[in-house]
Design a protein around this motif. Structure first.
Motif, PDB file in Angstrom:
ATOM      1  N   LEU A 285      62.969  45.147  45.541  1.00 26.70           N
ATOM      2  CA  LEU A 285      62.264  43.864  45.678  1.00 26.70           C
ATOM      3  C   LEU A 285      60.924  44.080  46.393  1.00 26.70           C
ATOM      4  N   ALA A 286      60.925  44.923  47.430  1.00 25.19           N
ATOM      5  CA  ALA A 286      59.682  45.188  48.174  1.00 25.19           C
ATOM      6  C   ALA A 286      58.628  45.794  47.244  1.00 25.19           C
ATOM      7  N   LEU A 287      59.060  46.712  46.373  1.00 28.57           N
ATOM      8  CA  LEU A 287      58.113  47.350  45.447  1.00 28.57           C
ATOM      9  C   LEU A 287      57.560  46.322  44.462  1.00 28.57           C
ATOM     10  N   LYS A 288      58.421  45.407  44.022  1.00 27.36           N
ATOM     11  CA  LYS A 288      57.998  44.380  43.067  1.00 27.36           C
ATOM     12  C   LYS A 288      56.996  43.415  43.729  1.00 27.36           C
ATOM     13  N   ARG A 289      57.321  42.991  44.948  1.00 26.61           N
ATOM     14  CA  ARG A 289      56.462  42.016  45.644  1.00 26.61           C
ATOM     15  C   ARG A 289      55.083  42.606  45.975  1.00 26.61           C
ATOM     16  N   MET A 290      55.043  43.945  46.167  1.00 31.88           N
ATOM     17  CA  MET A 290      53.771  44.596  46.493  1.00 31.88           C
ATOM     18  C   MET A 290      52.738  44.420  45.387  1.00 31.88           C
ATOM     19  N   ASN A 291      53.244  44.306  44.154  1.00 30.28           N
ATOM     20  CA  ASN A 291      52.330  44.318  43.003  1.00 30.28           C
ATOM     21  C   ASN A 291      52.002  42.942  42.453  1.00 30.28           C
ATOM     22  N   ILE A 292      52.511  41.857  43.086  1.00 31.40           N
ATOM     23  CA  ILE A 292      52.341  40.551  42.439  1.00 31.40           C
ATOM     24  C   ILE A 292      50.886  40.063  42.400  1.00 31.40           C
ATOM     25  N   PHE A 293      50.070  40.516  43.329  1.00 32.28           N
ATOM     26  CA  PHE A 293      48.672  40.054  43.330  1.00 32.28           C
ATOM     27  C   PHE A 293      47.691  41.147  42.898  1.00 32.28           C
ATOM     28  N   LYS A 294      48.199  42.172  42.209  1.00 30.64           N
ATOM     29  CA  LYS A 294      47.349  43.327  41.853  1.00 30.64           C
ATOM     30  C   LYS A 294      46.073  42.900  41.114  1.00 30.64           C
ATOM     31  N   GLU A 295      46.211  41.992  40.108  1.00 29.70           N
ATOM     32  CA  GLU A 295      45.032  41.594  39.320  1.00 29.70           C
ATOM     33  C   GLU A 295      44.015  40.874  40.185  1.00 29.70           C
ATOM     34  N   GLU A 296      44.528  39.904  40.993  1.00 28.55           N
ATOM     35  CA  GLU A 296      43.632  39.135  41.873  1.00 28.55           C
ATOM     36  C   GLU A 296      42.959  40.073  42.873  1.00 28.55           C
ATOM     37  N   GLU A 297      43.729  41.076  43.365  1.00 24.40           N
ATOM     38  CA  GLU A 297      43.157  42.001  44.355  1.00 24.40           C
ATOM     39  C   GLU A 297      42.014  42.803  43.734  1.00 24.40           C
ATOM     40  N   GLN A 298      42.170  43.186  42.464  1.00 25.74           N
ATOM     41  CA  GLN A 298      41.117  43.948  41.788  1.00 25.74           C
ATOM     42  C   GLN A 298      39.858  43.090  41.628  1.00 25.74           C
ATOM     43  N   ILE A 299      40.052  41.816  41.259  1.00 29.68           N
ATOM     44  CA  ILE A 299      38.889  40.915  41.086  1.00 29.68           C
ATOM     45  C   ILE A 299      38.167  40.752  42.425  1.00 29.68           C
ATOM     46  N   LYS A 300      38.959  40.518  43.484  1.00 28.06           N
ATOM     47  CA  LYS A 300      38.369  40.358  44.828  1.00 28.06           C
ATOM     48  C   LYS A 300      37.593  41.599  45.249  1.00 28.06           C
ATOM     49  N   LEU A 301      38.153  42.776  44.912  1.00 27.89           N
ATOM     50  CA  LEU A 301      37.500  44.027  45.298  1.00 27.89           C
ATOM     51  C   LEU A 301      36.130  44.147  44.613  1.00 27.89           C
ATOM     52  N   GLU A 302      36.088  43.821  43.320  1.00 21.58           N
ATOM     53  CA  GLU A 302      34.806  43.893  42.596  1.00 21.58           C
ATOM     54  C   GLU A 302      33.809  42.909  43.192  1.00 21.58           C
ATOM     55  N   GLN A 303      34.280  41.690  43.522  1.00 23.55           N
ATOM     56  CA  GLN A 303      33.389  40.681  44.111  1.00 23.55           C
ATOM     57  C   GLN A 303      32.859  41.169  45.460  1.00 23.55           C
ATOM     58  N   MET A 304      33.743  41.770  46.243  1.00 21.97           N
ATOM     59  CA  MET A 304      33.335  42.249  47.568  1.00 21.97           C
ATOM     60  C   MET A 304      32.305  43.365  47.445  1.00 21.97           C
ATOM     61  N   LYS A 305      32.525  44.281  46.484  1.00 21.28           N
ATOM     62  CA  LYS A 305      31.569  45.383  46.289  1.00 21.28           C
ATOM     63  C   LYS A 305      30.192  44.808  45.958  1.00 21.28           C
ATOM     64  N   ALA A 306      30.165  43.793  45.086  1.00 23.90           N
ATOM     65  CA  ALA A 306      28.889  43.182  44.689  1.00 23.90           C
ATOM     66  C   ALA A 306      28.243  42.499  45.896  1.00 23.90           C
ATOM     67  N   ARG A 307      29.052  41.781  46.685  1.00 24.82           N
ATOM     68  CA  ARG A 307      28.509  41.061  47.852  1.00 24.82           C
ATOM     69  C   ARG A 307      27.939  42.045  48.871  1.00 24.82           C
ATOM     70  N   LEU A 308      28.709  43.130  49.148  1.00 18.90           N
ATOM     71  CA  LEU A 308      28.263  44.093  50.161  1.00 18.90           C
ATOM     72  C   LEU A 308      27.018  44.839  49.691  1.00 18.90           C
ATOM     73  N   SER A 309      26.947  45.119  48.390  1.00 26.96           N
ATOM     74  CA  SER A 309      25.754  45.853  47.950  1.00 26.96           C
ATOM     75  C   SER A 309      24.533  44.936  47.980  1.00 26.96           C
ATOM     76  N   ALA A 310      24.732  43.624  47.731  1.00 28.44           N
ATOM     77  CA  ALA A 310      23.605  42.677  47.836  1.00 28.44           C
ATOM     78  C   ALA A 310      23.112  42.575  49.280  1.00 28.44           C
ATOM     79  N   ILE A 311      24.070  42.550  50.229  1.00 34.46           N
ATOM     80  CA  ILE A 311      23.690  42.414  51.656  1.00 34.46           C
ATOM     81  C   ILE A 311      23.005  43.685  52.149  1.00 34.46           C
ATOM     82  N   ASN A 312      23.524  44.857  51.695  1.00 37.03           N
ATOM     83  CA  ASN A 312      23.062  46.114  52.290  1.00 37.03           C
ATOM     84  C   ASN A 312      21.906  46.792  51.536  1.00 37.03           C
ATOM     85  N   ASN A 313      21.449  46.158  50.424  1.00 41.72           N
ATOM     86  CA  ASN A 313      20.309  46.766  49.719  1.00 41.72           C
ATOM     87  C   ASN A 313      19.020  45.991  49.994  1.00 41.72           C
TER      88      ASN A 313
END
Ligand code: NAD
Ligand code: FES
Length: 282
Positions: free
Chosen positions: A254-282
């Motif tokens: 169950l722990a392994l299953k629950r770990m992956n439930i937000f995988k897609e959302e986490e990937q989208i958030k990661l891409e958004q964060m990369k874009a935000r940080l590169s905008a701030i730091n460039n």
């Protein structure tokens, strides 16, 4: 109140070590507990195990792996961060009830960044006169962190790397199986799949095993239910009932299953964060 960051440095390909001034947290911390940090007031909350502390000057040391948007954002923390809440969770059972474990033969099994919560426990027990062995595994030599520190307080350290670049080639479970008859208690901290496999092995040999669960957390205070685990068939919250549990009672599937439930959302958030940080730091 903001928390002063003394340093926040890269220590391997995917891990950072951060030192923060948090005297109240440090004053009350016992190994096994964790903190929740937030870089900004609108950042996500990140649960991090306490890796080391200095009670005299109130410095808290944290090691974290960059796994998603919020840990990526944390790598940009320079002078101060918004929140360090803790210590949270229950202390490690052995560190808390030392006298009960005085005559036991104890081994810690650390997988990857799981060495961060293992180190303060081994250090504490060594200072209390225990002889603790450690089995420490990582994918390769470069990902073996704080080798000097763990060697300074462990009785014996066995190393395993997946690619054989340091120590034995293979998983920590290979070394544990070879030496299992040397121990009465195993404490395993690392990837869920590692803890599951350690427990399958120790069940066979009837060796008590403590694991530290690291599920998704939101509030860290037992209110939101995000960190729910199933222990002995009953729901428990890692943030207030754990993070450590009797490994033979944990529903790892169950722990392994629950770990992956937000995988897609986490990937989208990661891409958004990369874009935000590169905008701030460039
Ligand atoms: P990783 O995937 O690189 O694995 C580290 C080691 O664990 C491997 O080298 C191997 O020895 C062992 N391992 C991995 N898979 C195994 C298997 N199937 N069977 C037996 N042994 C196995 O680890 P990482 O990338 O450094 O990730 C560390 C993990 O530890 C993360 O998942 C993180 O969430 C977790 N963690 C847990 C805690 C906690 O308190 N439970 C604290 C910090 C980190
Ligand atoms: Fe919300 Fe544990 S993190 S209940």
């Amino acid at each position: 109140m903001m928390y002063k960051v003394l340093y926040n440095k890269k220590i391997s390909d995917n891990s950072y070590e951060m030192a923060v001034v948090a005297p109240l947290v440090v004053k009350n911390a016992i190994p096994g507990q964790f903190v929740i940090v937030m870089k900004e007031s609108n950042s996500e909350r990140i649960p991090l195990t306490i890796y080391d502390y200095d009670k005299e000057n109130g410095t808290l040391l944290l090691i974290y792996q960059v796994v998603g948007a919020s840990t990526l954002e944390l790598t940009y923390a320079k002078d101060e961060i918004f929140a360090v809440a803790g210590p949270l969770g229950k202390p490690n059972e052995i560190c808390k009830n030392k006298s009960e474990f005085r005559n036991k033969r104890i081994v810690y099994v650390a997988g990857g960044v799981g060495i961060a919560p293992v180190y303060p426990q081994v250090k504490f027990l060594n200072e209390e006169g225990f002889n603790i062995d450690v089995i420490y595994g990582a994918r390769n030599e470069n990902l073996l962190l704080i080798k000097d520190k763990i060697e300074s307080c462990a009785n014996k350290v066995y190393y395993a790397t997946d690619d054989g670049s340091y120590g034995t080639k293979g998983f920590v479970t290979d070394i544990l199986e070879e030496h299992i008859s040397d121990y009465d208690i195993v404490v395993a901290i690392g990837p869920v799949i590692m803890m599951k496999n350690v427990c399958e092995l120790t069940k066979k040999y009837n060796v008590k095993t403590i694991v530290s669960m690291n599920p998704l957390m939101v509030d860290g205070s037992g209110m939101c239910g995000a960190c729910r685990c199933e222990i002995e068939g009953k729901p428990k919250f890692a943030c207030i009932d754990g993070p450590e549990f009797d490994g033979h009672q944990v529903n790892f599937d169950l722990a392994l299953k629950r770990m992956n439930i937000f995988k897609e959302e986490e990937q989208i958030k990661l891409e958004q964060m990369k874009a935000r940080l590169s905008a701030i730091n460039n």
